[in-house]
Scaffold this motif. Structure first.
Motif, PDB file in Angstrom:
ATOM      1  N   LEU A 122      12.276  -0.383  -3.767  1.00  0.00           N
ATOM      2  CA  LEU A 122      12.043   0.254  -2.472  1.00  0.00           C
ATOM      3  C   LEU A 122      12.629   1.660  -2.360  1.00  0.00           C
ATOM      4  CD1 LEU A 122      12.758  -2.826  -0.173  1.00  0.00           C
ATOM      5  CD2 LEU A 122      10.526  -1.797  -0.611  1.00  0.00           C
ATOM      6  N   ARG A 148      11.814  10.301   4.654  1.00  0.00           N
ATOM      7  CA  ARG A 148      11.307   8.955   4.383  1.00  0.00           C
ATOM      8  C   ARG A 148      11.722   8.013   5.511  1.00  0.00           C
ATOM      9  NH1 ARG A 148      13.985   7.704  -1.266  1.00  0.00           N
ATOM     10  NH2 ARG A 148      15.746   8.579  -0.099  1.00  0.00           N
ATOM     11  N   PRO A 151      12.292   4.511  -3.939  1.00  0.00           N
ATOM     12  CA  PRO A 151      11.449   5.715  -3.938  1.00  0.00           C
ATOM     13  C   PRO A 151      10.747   5.989  -2.615  1.00  0.00           C
ATOM     14  CG  PRO A 151      11.091   4.410  -5.928  1.00  0.00           C
ATOM     15  CD  PRO A 151      11.888   3.557  -4.987  1.00  0.00           C
ATOM     16  N   ARG A 152      10.598   4.956  -1.776  1.00  0.00           N
ATOM     17  CA  ARG A 152       9.795   5.123  -0.557  1.00  0.00           C
ATOM     18  C   ARG A 152      10.623   5.103   0.723  1.00  0.00           C
ATOM     19  NH1 ARG A 152       4.471   1.547  -0.592  1.00  0.00           N
ATOM     20  NH2 ARG A 152       4.123   2.983   1.163  1.00  0.00           N
ATOM     21  N   PHE A 153      11.887   4.640   0.639  1.00  0.00           N
ATOM     22  CA  PHE A 153      12.694   4.482   1.847  1.00  0.00           C
ATOM     23  C   PHE A 153      14.075   5.101   1.696  1.00  0.00           C
ATOM     24  CE2 PHE A 153       9.662   0.971   1.981  1.00  0.00           C
ATOM     25  CZ  PHE A 153       9.248   0.984   3.308  1.00  0.00           C
TER      26      PHE A 153
END
Length: 252
Positions: free
Chosen positions: A216, A199, A218-220
């Motif tokens: 944030l 990620r 889950p994505r970073f």
């Protein structure tokens, strides 16, 4: 005592920049701002303003008043304030090659943060993430930003790393025809460390909103690091992909 020393050191740095910029433009000198006050009250109740000029002796005498007669420390600080700084020939060439941009100085402001990440400057306690400092002395930077007073829009900026092994200096510009980066440092990641991140890396401050971070996560890959300038440097050199700060701020 530590807080006083910190305030005096940062004020010396800020006022030395104010003096140097004042040589370039007296008008610009009056539009230089920062968090640090240049006014100090000594133990005798006397208030002294730290107004620097080209005289080492005058600076020393002023510091002696602020420091209740401590001539040794006053001499050390005055010497540092008036020390000539030598830039590398490569950096000098890059600066000289910058295209000239016409600016209305009367509508330009300068914000100085002489030691960004002051708590890290004082405490030390170095911590690395993938070979890059996220806390400790190397986190502390020197920031100088130029902005439009009417709109608040950024125009130029410099981030310096005076306490790192190699004093990286990065210049950025939003002006047409100017480079986005000047003398960008190379990656500081440990050469034997392989990153297997799936990620993008998001760098934030320690006081960032927990609610925002939860959204944030889950994505970073989220990394907490000290110093605004340090986090900007992480993005510039590719250690991080994004830096956010949701805290409100006000221009002078």
């Amino acid at each position: 005592m530590r807080a006083f020393a910190e305030a005096l050191i940062t004020a010396c740095l800020k006022e030395s920049v104010r003096f140097e910029l004042g040589l370039f433009s007296p008008v610009l000198k009056e539009r230089i701002y920062g968090e640090e006050s240049a006014s100090f009250t000594n133990s005798s109740g006397v208030t002294v303003n730290l107004n620097l000029n080209s005289s080492h002796q005058n600076t020393r005498n002023t510091l002696v008043q602020i420091l209740d007669g401590n001539e040794k420390v006053a001499e050390i600080l005055a010497t540092e304030v008036h020390k000539a700084v030598e830039l590398s020939e490569d950096l000098k060439t890059q600066v000289e090659d910058l295209e000239t941009t016409e600016l209305d100085i009367s509508d330009v402001g300068v914000w100085i943060d002489p030691i960004d990440g002051t708590s890290h400057y004082i405490k030390g306690k170095e911590k690395l993430w993938n070979g890059y400092p996220v806390s400790g002395l190397e986190v502390a930077k020197v920031l100088i930003g130029v902005y439009n007073c009417t709109t608040g829009a950024p125009m130029f900026g410099v981030v310096g790393s005076p306490f790192s092994a190699t004093c990286h200096l990065v210049f950025g510009s939003t002006q047409p025809g100017q480079p986005l980066l000047l003398d960008p440092p190379g990656p500081l990641l440990h050469p034997n460390l392989e990153l297997n991140l799936t990620r993008p890396v998001l760098v934030v401050g320690s006081s960032e909103s927990s609610e925002i971070l939860e959204k944030l996560k889950p994505r970073f890959e989220i990394i907490s690091a000290g110093g605004a300038g340090n986090k900007l440097m992480m993005v510039l050199i590719g250690t991080a992909d994004l830096y956010i700060n949701s805290s409100p701020s006000e221009l002078p």
